[in-house]
Design a protein around this motif. Structure first.
Motif, mmCIF file in Angstrom:
data_model
loop_
_atom_site.group_PDB
_atom_site.id
_atom_site.type_symbol
_atom_site.label_atom_id
_atom_site.label_comp_id
_atom_site.label_asym_id
_atom_site.label_seq_id
_atom_site.Cartn_x
_atom_site.Cartn_y
_atom_site.Cartn_z
ATOM 1 N N VAL A 81 -61.585 29.873 -38.797
ATOM 2 C CA VAL A 81 -62.933 30.352 -39.127
ATOM 3 C C VAL A 81 -63.575 30.981 -37.892
ATOM 4 O O VAL A 81 -64.131 32.083 -37.956
ATOM 5 C CB VAL A 81 -63.822 29.202 -39.674
ATOM 6 C CG1 VAL A 81 -65.261 29.660 -39.844
ATOM 7 C CG2 VAL A 81 -63.273 28.672 -40.983
ATOM 8 N N VAL A 82 -63.483 30.293 -36.762
ATOM 9 C CA VAL A 82 -64.071 30.809 -35.523
ATOM 10 C C VAL A 82 -63.358 32.079 -35.078
ATOM 11 O O VAL A 82 -63.999 33.057 -34.674
ATOM 12 C CB VAL A 82 -64.055 29.726 -34.419
ATOM 13 C CG1 VAL A 82 -64.502 30.299 -33.089
ATOM 14 C CG2 VAL A 82 -64.939 28.550 -34.820
ATOM 15 N N ALA A 87 -63.450 37.919 -34.298
ATOM 16 C CA ALA A 87 -62.819 39.218 -34.586
ATOM 17 C C ALA A 87 -63.795 40.143 -35.303
ATOM 18 O O ALA A 87 -63.886 41.336 -34.991
ATOM 19 C CB ALA A 87 -61.564 39.018 -35.419
ATOM 20 N N ALA A 88 -64.557 39.607 -36.258
ATOM 21 C CA ALA A 88 -65.541 40.434 -36.979
ATOM 22 C C ALA A 88 -66.644 40.894 -36.041
ATOM 23 O O ALA A 88 -67.114 42.026 -36.116
ATOM 24 C CB ALA A 88 -66.123 39.647 -38.147
ATOM 25 N N TYR A 89 -67.050 40.018 -35.143
ATOM 26 C CA TYR A 89 -68.099 40.336 -34.176
ATOM 27 C C TYR A 89 -67.665 41.459 -33.235
ATOM 28 O O TYR A 89 -68.449 42.335 -32.892
ATOM 29 C CB TYR A 89 -68.435 39.071 -33.378
ATOM 30 C CG TYR A 89 -69.495 39.244 -32.333
ATOM 31 C CD1 TYR A 89 -70.843 39.212 -32.664
ATOM 32 C CD2 TYR A 89 -69.161 39.413 -30.991
ATOM 33 C CE1 TYR A 89 -71.828 39.343 -31.704
ATOM 34 C CE2 TYR A 89 -70.138 39.547 -30.022
ATOM 35 C CZ TYR A 89 -71.467 39.508 -30.380
ATOM 36 O OH TYR A 89 -72.433 39.643 -29.422
ATOM 37 N N LEU A 90 -66.406 41.452 -32.849
ATOM 38 C CA LEU A 90 -65.885 42.441 -31.896
ATOM 39 C C LEU A 90 -65.284 43.681 -32.544
ATOM 40 O O LEU A 90 -64.917 44.621 -31.851
ATOM 41 C CB LEU A 90 -64.828 41.785 -30.999
ATOM 42 C CG LEU A 90 -65.310 40.646 -30.113
ATOM 43 C CD1 LEU A 90 -64.141 40.014 -29.391
ATOM 44 C CD2 LEU A 90 -66.361 41.134 -29.136
ATOM 45 N N ALA A 91 -65.173 43.692 -33.856
ATOM 46 C CA ALA A 91 -64.522 44.798 -34.555
ATOM 47 C C ALA A 91 -65.252 46.112 -34.350
ATOM 48 O O ALA A 91 -66.475 46.150 -34.305
ATOM 49 C CB ALA A 91 -64.443 44.489 -36.051
ATOM 50 N N PRO A 92 -64.476 47.204 -34.217
ATOM 51 C CA PRO A 92 -65.116 48.521 -34.135
ATOM 52 C C PRO A 92 -65.942 48.771 -35.393
ATOM 53 O O PRO A 92 -65.528 48.431 -36.495
ATOM 54 C CB PRO A 92 -63.937 49.490 -34.067
ATOM 55 C CG PRO A 92 -62.765 48.662 -33.659
ATOM 56 C CD PRO A 92 -63.036 47.272 -34.165
ATOM 57 N N SER A 94 -68.712 47.293 -36.068
ATOM 58 C CA SER A 94 -69.699 46.227 -36.250
ATOM 59 C C SER A 94 -70.854 46.518 -35.296
ATOM 60 O O SER A 94 -70.695 47.232 -34.312
ATOM 61 C CB SER A 94 -69.086 44.852 -35.979
ATOM 62 O OG SER A 94 -68.969 44.621 -34.590
ATOM 63 N N PRO A 95 -72.033 45.970 -35.556
ATOM 64 C CA PRO A 95 -73.164 46.249 -34.678
ATOM 65 C C PRO A 95 -72.915 45.856 -33.231
ATOM 66 O O PRO A 95 -73.496 46.408 -32.311
ATOM 67 C CB PRO A 95 -74.299 45.409 -35.270
ATOM 68 C CG PRO A 95 -73.890 45.076 -36.652
ATOM 69 C CD PRO A 95 -72.393 45.127 -36.671
ATOM 70 N N ARG A 96 -72.014 44.910 -32.988
ATOM 71 C CA ARG A 96 -71.741 44.422 -31.632
ATOM 72 C C ARG A 96 -70.449 44.948 -31.047
ATOM 73 O O ARG A 96 -70.237 44.863 -29.860
ATOM 74 C CB ARG A 96 -71.687 42.892 -31.636
ATOM 75 C CG ARG A 96 -72.899 42.242 -32.201
ATOM 76 C CD ARG A 96 -73.869 41.960 -31.110
ATOM 77 N NE ARG A 96 -74.982 41.196 -31.683
ATOM 78 C CZ ARG A 96 -76.214 41.394 -31.346
ATOM 79 N NH1 ARG A 96 -76.523 42.312 -30.464
ATOM 80 N NH2 ARG A 96 -77.162 40.677 -31.860
ATOM 81 N N GLY A 97 -69.514 45.423 -31.904
ATOM 82 C CA GLY A 97 -68.177 45.794 -31.434
ATOM 83 C C GLY A 97 -68.097 47.100 -30.760
ATOM 84 O O GLY A 97 -68.952 47.871 -30.573
#
Length: 97
Positions: A81-82, A87-92, A94-97
């Motif tokens: 889960v973490v 991975a979703a947070y860092l994905a191209p 994404s607002p953060r990736g």
């Protein structure tokens, strides 16, 4: 191997590609030529395997309980889960990736 393939795909001459590869990766020109010769036989870049890296994440107990409940409900581990969340947070894209 992928670097050698990329240089050849750019249309670089073998001599120039060997020099660039040798400089970039601290190789002898002979070794650079070997990589280039091998890369010429490839149809495309070689798939790279990602090695896992250990990471410690400290979370408040309340969040750990939420993660544990979510993981249990979906029959996965807290770690997965973490990992997916990071991975979703860092994905191209994404607002953060």
């Amino acid at each position: 191997m992928n670097a050698a393939h990329a240089l050849l795909a750019e249309g670089m001459e073998m001599s120039d590609a060997a020099t660039a590869l040798a400089r970039s990766y601290a190789l002898s020109r002979r070794q650079a030529y070997r990589y280039l010769e091998e890369a010429r036989t490839l149809a495309g870049p070689v798939a790279e395997r990602e090695e896992p890296v250990a990471l410690t994440v400290k979370l408040p107990a309340s969040q750990v309980e939420q993660l544990r409940a979510h993981a249990g409900a979906h029959e996965v581990t807290i770690s997965s889960v973490v990992s997916r969340a990071i991975a979703a947070y860092l994905a191209p894209g994404s607002p953060r990736g």
